[in-house]
Design a protein around this motif. Structure first.
Motif, PDB file in Angstrom:
ATOM      1  N   GLU B 102       0.819  -1.212   0.000  1.00 52.32           N
ATOM      2  CA  GLU B 102       0.000   0.000   0.000  1.00 52.32           C
ATOM      3  C   GLU B 102       0.850   1.258   0.000  1.00 52.32           C
ATOM      4  OE1 GLU B 102      -2.602  -0.298   3.336  1.00 52.32           O
ATOM      5  OE2 GLU B 102      -3.918  -1.753   2.362  1.00 52.32           O
ATOM      6  N   ASN B 103       1.909   1.206   0.812  1.00 51.15           N
ATOM      7  CA  ASN B 103       2.692   2.422   0.966  1.00 51.15           C
ATOM      8  C   ASN B 103       3.654   2.665  -0.180  1.00 51.15           C
ATOM      9  OD1 ASN B 103       2.235   3.968   3.676  1.00 51.15           O
ATOM     10  ND2 ASN B 103       1.820   1.799   4.016  1.00 51.15           N
ATOM     11  N   LYS B 106       1.429   4.280  -2.566  1.00 48.60           N
ATOM     12  CA  LYS B 106       1.144   5.651  -2.144  1.00 48.60           C
ATOM     13  C   LYS B 106       2.312   6.573  -2.513  1.00 48.60           C
ATOM     14  CE  LYS B 106       0.052   6.913   2.250  1.00 48.60           C
ATOM     15  NZ  LYS B 106      -0.354   6.536   3.608  1.00 48.60           N
ATOM     16  N   GLN B 109       2.443   7.211  -6.149  1.00 47.94           N
ATOM     17  CA  GLN B 109       1.432   8.169  -6.581  1.00 47.94           C
ATOM     18  C   GLN B 109       1.857   9.584  -6.251  1.00 47.94           C
ATOM     19  OE1 GLN B 109      -1.875   6.432  -4.645  1.00 47.94           O
ATOM     20  NE2 GLN B 109      -2.436   5.176  -6.396  1.00 47.94           N
ATOM     21  N   TYR B 110       2.559   9.724  -5.129  1.00 50.07           N
ATOM     22  CA  TYR B 110       3.031  11.055  -4.734  1.00 50.07           C
ATOM     23  C   TYR B 110       4.091  11.534  -5.713  1.00 50.07           C
ATOM     24  CZ  TYR B 110       5.714  14.548  -2.227  1.00 50.07           C
ATOM     25  OH  TYR B 110       6.410  15.675  -1.900  1.00 50.07           O
TER      26      TYR B 110
END
Lengths: 474, 617
Positions: B102-103, B106, B109-110
């Motif tokens: 998940e991270n 994330k 995506q950042y």
């Protein structure tokens, strides 16, 4: 007929000067692009600038070799050299070594050679030999086939090596053919094909069909000069579209719109062809053939694009056509390259002061993207000077070409010009975002023995021919 | 022979055109367009933030209260991440595969190129283990940070806590960037400016793979991080701790102030919480649990709870009466168990009668203050009751009521001192009478005060007419001084001479004999004269709140205290002995009558106390 002349006095020193200037500036920029604190000696042969120094020295030997050969050797052995090259291109497909996904290298004792670089010379020689042959008329079907074979065979083999960039170079020979009198209609046809190719990728199929029909009708009007015929043709087509739409709607056939257009076109064109035949209206059959040809072509381009091209090739074309914007993907190289060049400003950051090129932001900065280093470190002054230097070289080559007495020399000169022009245009164009990223080197600049040697041989064969221009009359 | 020679010019034109277009393009790119220059410097320079350690917090005696512990943020640079041994990674960091997936997503995506936080505040033990094996996990690196640590479980409300900045804070203050920490309440919030220090920056040259190539310009443009200033609180941690222990089974608040300076010696609000609960990765989770708690441990009653002052307010009316020359030390009123006017009756308890001013405070006589209050409002000096009421209100507010005291706490409640307009609205006429607002005589009705305001009022009485704005920080290390408002005497509207009978009455309320009607005899301390006043705040929701205010010693007072115990009933029962213990602890550092401690500890007035075990430790 032959008279002995001192070839050194008839040597084109302007070109030689420009050549050495370009090689020297190229080497300085390779040094700048690869430079790091640990390896400062220019003779550090573990570094690219050290190696390039070796290639340059070898190039000097090659120049002497090229000059010491009899001038007639080049035309005499042109086909032999060409045949040998085709053989090597075939061999490299089997025995070659793959580098960056392209199987285009021979490796012998740590030295890599790229036959595709040298195939250009062989092709230029072979084409010159063919076109200078007795009684060859360029605008005959027989010639077309021969020329196409000479030029496209190496191109195809290089394409099979998965080196699209080098394969595309062979299209540059169109300039040679143009200069030698290739019919304008063939060129126009070629141009038309390219436009259709681009449109096929850019436009939706439906719009493309409409556009083709519209253009065909306008041409029909211009040729036929009768508004009545034009309107009748337009009405027939419009009616068939409307009827088919209505049928589709009421019978719930759920046909896609562009099938409707195609069927409508089929029905209306048959109807009109019949009418034209009956009323003896001119140009109709030819135009219809043309229209169908264009439509079939665009459809097959579309099919070819999506089914045969590699994804990275699709992306490159898409990025170039502005269909995709992807600054961190395939567009990354171009974007970084533009940043590097743009950050140079008017006067540049100074020698070895470039940050973009130095820290690997720009990919391939010593080979395909060497122009970035110039842009960043020498600024607009540097880039415009280099572009001008290349222009001087190209214009000089036209002068050389035009002063040749023999067709062989002239055709070969235009071959050299075309190849250099294509390389320079594409290479610089891609670093400033005007051309697609096609991996071909900048002549005399880019790091690499094969490319430096092949351009050197290419150029100096011409200078050798030029030096003996008063001896060679055919 | 050569019929196509003219075509050479077309070729010349074409070459010239390409050259011309390229030079124009280069001119635009390199000279006219400046966007690429900016991008280039972003591209190659990495601004690495150096996080300073936050300032430490000490108590008034130099005991350390809050310090920092190293914590390590695991950062991720998505572009460099290659497949790695997730099982090992998980076991070191105590996370699961899902968290990793998940991270990483994330972070991607950042930004694919910019590092972002992968896992916050890893312990130094996990960090040590990871550091050895970091080479196995390319794309991950460690960013050292600090987190708050507390030397005790006390004074959570005073110290406040630190949390991540939110969008709004970032918008209003350029200094803060996403992921930065900021003081959110208490000293951490009020003194954020000093505690935070200054972030430093080091500018590094990086290549496209984000590999550091060395400092930019030999670090000439780097800025060193400046460590936050240490802050010395006015709190006496021993007193605070003692008070919190006494209050552990009670709901309410205790505020103790040094009258001579306005320094807050202790500020207790119960139920409270362990400040460690609001630190680090467990903060959000615990914060939510604390928020949901029905006893509201996060609610700082000392500043935010508003109660009527009850009978303690009689001392204020006694002072105002004297200042307005309607009450004199010899003024006596008789009391027959209540104040009766026509059908109106306000009850009083049994005591001797009649009483003078001193005795009225000692006995806390309701009847007496009904007389006093009515004589204040019906003073013929003023054209109307409303004007007299204005004057009364002005006196009351001079003690710091009805507005925030402007202390160094950010979230003080203003409290309530009713205005004449309020009564105009309530009675729907401007012709209301003194009897209509009679409950103000005994500190009930529309009055609302916070424990801090009550302690401040007590300090003003102890000082015989002035106070210093209460504050929680004594000193900021470095070249900083406190706001000058904390050094200025705030005078009340009452002349100091009027305080003597009132103080005397408060002295007797504590030190008189029980049979003689001393309401606060439980606050007696041997050899120290404690002056105090009990109070009971009417509570419409249940048992009344127990109030006691006191200062000691009588002359040259060292401590002024206000105690509120919710549902404690009469002020003398619980609040007075608690105040006594606090005063004795502070003045003598020993307790003469330890059985009072048990007495208070066994007072289970709170319905159910906060169970600390509910929270993640």
């Amino acid at each position: 007929m032959r008279r002995r002349v001192n070839i050194w006095s008839d040597f084109d020193w302007v070109t030689v000067g420009v050549y050495f200037l370009l090689v020297l500036i190229g080497w300085i920029n390779i040094y700048a692009a690869v430079f790091n604190e640990d390896h400062q000696s220019i003779f550090d042969f573990s570094q690219r600038y050290g190696k390039q120094l070796v290639w340059i020295s070898a190039a000097l030997v090659i120049i002497i070799l090229v000059f010491s050969l009899d001038v007639n050797v080049y035309s005499f052995f042109a086909y032999v050299v060409y045949g040998l090259m085709i053989f090597l291109l075939l061999a490299v497909l089997i025995f070659g070594r793959e580098v960056h996904g392209a199987r285009s290298w021979f490796e012998m004792g740590g030295v890599r050679l790229q036959p595709s670089e040298f195939a250009k010379i062989a092709t230029a020689l072979a084409l010159a030999r063919y076109l200078s042959s007795y009684n060859v008329q360029i605008n005959t079907f027989k010639s077309y086939w021969r020329i196409a074979l000479i030029v496209l065979l190496p191109s195809l083999l290089i394409l099979l090596q998965n080196d699209t960039g080098s394969a595309l170079v062979y299209f540059a020979f169109i300039f040679v053919l143009y200069r030698e009198g290739l019919s304008e209609s063939i060129l126009l046809f070629g141009f038309f094909i390219i436009v259709l190719f681009v449109l096929a990728l850019v436009l939706e199929k439906i719009i493309l069909i409409f556009l083709s029909i519209f253009v065909a009708l306008i041409i029909f009007w211009i040729l036929n000069k009768k508004l009545k015929n034009f309107i009748i043709a337009l009405l027939i087509f419009t009616f068939s579209v409307l009827i088919l739409y209505a049928l589709n709607y009421f019978l719930n056939l759920d046909l896609p719109t562009y099938y409707i257009e195609l069927i409508a076109l089929g029905i209306s064109s048959i109807t009109y062809a019949y009418l034209a035949f009956k009323n003896k209206i001119k140009h109709v059959i030819l135009l219809l053939m043309f229209l169908y040809g264009a439509i079939i072509f665009t459809f097959s381009v579309d099919y070819f694009f999506h089914n045969f091209l590699e994804p990275h090739q699709q992306k490159r074309i898409n990025t170039l056509l502005g269909l995709e914007s992807d600054p961190l993907g395939i567009g990354y190289n171009v974007n970084q390259s533009k940043i590097a060049i743009g950050s140079g400003g008017f006067a540049g950051k100074g020698f070895l002061r470039g940050t973009q090129t130095k820290f690997d932001f720009v990919p391939e900065q010593s080979t395909d993207f060497i122009f970035c280093t110039i842009g960043e470190e020498w600024g607009f002054i540097g880039t415009s000077a280099i572009v001008s230097l290349f222009l001087v070289l190209l214009f000089r080559l036209i002068i050389i070409a035009e002063r040749q007495k023999s067709t062989f020399s002239r055709v070969y000169a235009y071959g050299v010009l075309s190849i250099l022009f294509f390389h320079i245009t594409i290479n610089i164009g891609m670093t400033i975002g005007l051309m697609p990223v096609i991996g071909i080197p900048l002549p005399f600049f880019s790091y690499g023995g094969s490319s430096l040697w092949s351009f050197t041989v290419l150029l100096f064969i011409l200078l050798r021919l030029d030096a003996s221009r008063f001896e060679l009359l055919r | 022979m050569d019929s196509f020679a003219g075509r050479k010019n077309i070729i010349r034109l074409l070459i010239g055109l390409v050259g011309f277009i390229y030079i124009i393009r280069l001119f635009i790119l390199q000279v006219l367009d400046s966007t690429y220059k900016l991008t280039a410097s972003n591209n190659v320079l990495r601004y690495e933030t150096q996080f300073p350690a936050r300032g430490l917090i000490y108590d008034r005696n130099g005991d350390l209260l809050v310090y920092n512990e190293a914590a390590y943020d695991i950062m991720i640079n998505p572009r460099q991440v290659v497949p790695f041994d997730t099982a090992e990674f998980c076991s070191i960091l105590e996370i699961d595969k899902k968290y990793i997936d998940e991270n990483i997503l994330k972070a991607r995506q950042y930004s694919l190129y910019k590092p972002s936080i992968f896992l916050k505040q890893v312990s130094s033990i996990a960090y040590a283990q990871l550091q050895e094996k970091l080479f196995k996990f390319p794309g991950f690196f460690v960013q050292p940070r600090t987190i708050r640590k507390y030397t005790s479980t006390h004074a959570a409300h005073v110290l406040g806590y630190v949390g991540e900045v939110n969008e709004k804070m970032i918008e209003s203050n350029q200094y803060y960037k996403l992921g930065d920490y900021i003081g959110i309440s208490g000293i951490e919030q009020s003194y954020e400016e000093y505690l935070k220090g200054k972030k430093g920056i080091s500018i590094l040259l990086v290549d496209v793979h984000n590999r550091i190539k060395g400092p930019y310009n030999n670090g000439r443009f780097d800025e060193k991080a400046v460590v936050g200033s240490n802050v010395i609180s006015t709190i006496d941690i021993e007193l605070q701790k003692y008070g919190e222990e006494l209050m552990q089974n009670l709901t309410g608040s205790v505020v103790a102030i040094e009258p001579a300076t306005g320094e807050i010696l202790a500020l207790i609000s119960t139920p409270n919480y362990d400040p460690d609960l609001l630190v680090g990765r467990i903060r959000t989770k615990n914060y939510n649990i604390l928020m949901m708690d029905s006893l509201k441990p996060l609610f700082n009653r000392a500043l935010m709870a508003q109660y009527p002052p009850g009978s303690t307010f009689k001392v204020i009316n006694a002072l105002i009466g004297q200042q307005e020359k309607v009450l004199f030390p010899y003024t006596s009123y008789s009391c027959q168990g209540g104040y009766v006017v026509g059908r109106f009756r306000l009850g009083c308890h049994i005591h001797s009668s009649p009483l003078d001013l001193v005795q009225s405070i000692k006995n806390s006589c309701n009847t007496y203050y009904c007389h006093v209050f009515r004589s204040i409002l019906d003073n013929s000096k003023y054209p109307s009751v409303r004007d007299a009421f204005d004057s009364w209100r002005n006196h009351v507010m001079s003690f710091g009521f009805g507005k925030p005291l402007n202390s160094d706490f950010g979230n003080e409640l203003a409290g309530l001192v009713p205005s004449k307009e309020l009564y105009d609205r309530i009675h729907k006429t401007e012709n209301w009478k003194s009897l209509n607002v009679i409950s103000l005589a005994i500190g009930q009705g529309e009055m609302g005060t916070t424990p801090l305001q009550m302690a401040n009022m007590t300090a003003a009485i102890a000082n015989r007419g002035y106070y210093f704005i209460p504050h929680i920080v004594k000193e900021i290390e470095g070249d900083f001084s406190l706001d000058k408002r904390f050094y200025e005497k705030q005078f009340t509207t009452i002349d100091s001479s009027y305080f003597e009978p009132v103080v005397h009455g408060m002295e007797l309320a504590v030190n008189g004999d029980y049979a003689g009607g001393s309401t606060a005899w439980r606050a007696q301390i041997p050899n120290i004269i404690v002056c105090g006043k009990t109070g009971t705040a009417q509570n419409p929701h249940g048992e009344d709140h127990s109030i006691f205010i006191a200062f000691a010693p009588k002359d040259n007072p060292k401590i002024a205290i206000a105690v509120y115990i919710e549902n404690g009933g009469f002020g003398g029962t619980w609040a007075a002995p608690l105040a006594k213990l606090m005063i004795e602890k502070y003045l003598n550092d020993s307790i003469s009558q330890p059985y009072y401690e048990d007495y208070i500890l066994n007072a289970h007035l709170t319905i159910e106390n906060a169970k600390k075990s509910k929270y993640m430790e």
